[in-house]
Design a protein around this motif. Structure first.
Motif, PDB file in Angstrom:
ATOM      1  N   ILE A  29       0.971  -1.218   0.100  1.00 49.40           N
ATOM      2  CA  ILE A  29      -0.113  -0.235   0.029  1.00 49.40           C
ATOM      3  C   ILE A  29       0.877   1.241   0.085  1.00 49.40           C
ATOM      4  N   ILE A  30       1.762   1.199   0.700  1.00 48.47           N
ATOM      5  CA  ILE A  30       2.811   2.440   0.974  1.00 48.47           C
ATOM      6  C   ILE A  30       3.530   2.485  -0.463  1.00 48.47           C
ATOM      7  N   PHE A  31       3.923   1.722  -1.107  1.00 45.53           N
ATOM      8  CA  PHE A  31       4.742   1.440  -2.552  1.00 45.53           C
ATOM      9  C   PHE A  31       3.623   2.177  -3.237  1.00 45.53           C
ATOM     10  N   MET A  32       2.351   1.781  -3.388  1.00 44.38           N
ATOM     11  CA  MET A  32       1.566   2.280  -4.291  1.00 44.38           C
ATOM     12  C   MET A  32       1.009   3.537  -4.076  1.00 44.38           C
ATOM     13  N   ILE A  33       0.796   4.104  -2.849  1.00 40.31           N
ATOM     14  CA  ILE A  33       0.649   5.551  -2.447  1.00 40.31           C
ATOM     15  C   ILE A  33       1.652   6.404  -3.135  1.00 40.31           C
ATOM     16  N   VAL A  34       3.213   5.946  -2.855  1.00 41.59           N
ATOM     17  CA  VAL A  34       4.236   6.758  -3.190  1.00 41.59           C
ATOM     18  C   VAL A  34       4.374   6.920  -4.601  1.00 41.59           C
ATOM     19  N   PHE A  35       4.229   5.867  -5.363  1.00 41.22           N
ATOM     20  CA  PHE A  35       4.252   6.002  -6.896  1.00 41.22           C
ATOM     21  C   PHE A  35       3.163   6.550  -7.386  1.00 41.22           C
ATOM     22  N   THR A  36       1.982   6.780  -6.855  1.00 43.75           N
ATOM     23  CA  THR A  36       0.782   7.368  -7.531  1.00 43.75           C
ATOM     24  C   THR A  36       0.982   8.942  -7.103  1.00 43.75           C
ATOM     25  N   ILE A  37       1.490   9.231  -5.971  1.00 45.35           N
ATOM     26  CA  ILE A  37       1.784  10.879  -5.632  1.00 45.35           C
ATOM     27  C   ILE A  37       2.834  11.272  -6.653  1.00 45.35           C
ATOM     28  N   GLY A  38       3.834  10.366  -6.840  1.00 46.27           N
ATOM     29  CA  GLY A  38       5.113  10.795  -7.706  1.00 46.27           C
ATOM     30  C   GLY A  38       4.641  10.985  -8.959  1.00 46.27           C
ATOM     31  N   SER A  39       3.649  10.124  -9.643  1.00 49.28           N
ATOM     32  CA  SER A  39       3.172  10.063 -10.739  1.00 49.28           C
ATOM     33  C   SER A  39       2.309  11.346 -11.180  1.00 49.28           C
ATOM     34  N   ALA A  40       1.395  11.770 -10.239  1.00 52.58           N
ATOM     35  CA  ALA A  40       0.638  12.887 -10.141  1.00 52.58           C
ATOM     36  C   ALA A  40       1.230  14.202 -10.027  1.00 52.58           C
ATOM     37  N   VAL A  41       2.439  14.165  -9.432  1.00 50.86           N
ATOM     38  CA  VAL A  41       3.409  15.487  -9.383  1.00 50.86           C
ATOM     39  C   VAL A  41       4.130  15.639 -10.803  1.00 50.86           C
ATOM     40  N   PHE A  42       4.500  14.515 -11.186  1.00 53.40           N
ATOM     41  CA  PHE A  42       5.106  14.483 -12.467  1.00 53.40           C
ATOM     42  C   PHE A  42       4.171  14.924 -13.504  1.00 53.40           C
ATOM     43  N   ALA A  43       2.943  14.500 -13.652  1.00 54.94           N
ATOM     44  CA  ALA A  43       1.964  14.716 -14.615  1.00 54.94           C
ATOM     45  C   ALA A  43       1.512  16.248 -14.581  1.00 54.94           C
ATOM     46  N   TYR A  44       1.480  16.841 -13.215  1.00 58.30           N
ATOM     47  CA  TYR A  44       1.080  18.256 -12.958  1.00 58.30           C
ATOM     48  C   TYR A  44       2.101  19.295 -13.440  1.00 58.30           C
ATOM     49  N   PHE A  45       3.506  18.863 -13.265  1.00 55.12           N
ATOM     50  CA  PHE A  45       4.403  19.896 -13.547  1.00 55.12           C
ATOM     51  C   PHE A  45       5.157  19.539 -14.915  1.00 55.12           C
ATOM     52  N   THR A  46       4.643  18.350 -15.640  1.00 53.99           N
ATOM     53  CA  THR A  46       4.923  18.580 -16.885  1.00 53.99           C
ATOM     54  C   THR A  46       4.399  19.476 -18.060  1.00 53.99           C
ATOM     55  N   PRO A  47       5.182  20.175 -18.735  1.00 54.71           N
ATOM     56  CA  PRO A  47       4.255  21.042 -19.666  1.00 54.71           C
ATOM     57  C   PRO A  47       3.786  20.331 -20.617  1.00 54.71           C
ATOM     58  N   GLN A  48       2.713  20.628 -21.132  1.00 55.15           N
ATOM     59  CA  GLN A  48       1.611  20.134 -22.300  1.00 55.15           C
ATOM     60  C   GLN A  48       2.026  20.699 -23.517  1.00 55.15           C
TER      61      GLN A  48
END
Length: 50
Positions: A29-48
């Motif tokens: 569960i911790i592994f999934m939460i960390v990578f989900t948050i990391g993916s969301a941060v990456f998607a948010y800060f990546t320019p479209q």
């Protein structure tokens, strides 16, 4: 000495699989939460690029 029950090579013991998943459930569960948050941060800060 091997304390595991002897099982044929082509069989999967489902009790053993679910026991292992249950034992490591918080780590999973911790592994999934960390990578989900990391993916969301990456998607948010990546320019479209449109």
């Amino acid at each position: 000495m091997n304390t595991y029950p002897t099982i044929d090579k082509d069989e999967i013991d489902l009790k053993e699989v679910f026991s292992t998943l249950n034992r490591y459930k918080y780590s999973i569960i911790i592994f999934m939460i960390v990578f989900t948050i990391g993916s969301a941060v990456f998607a948010y800060f990546t320019p479209q690029c449109l």
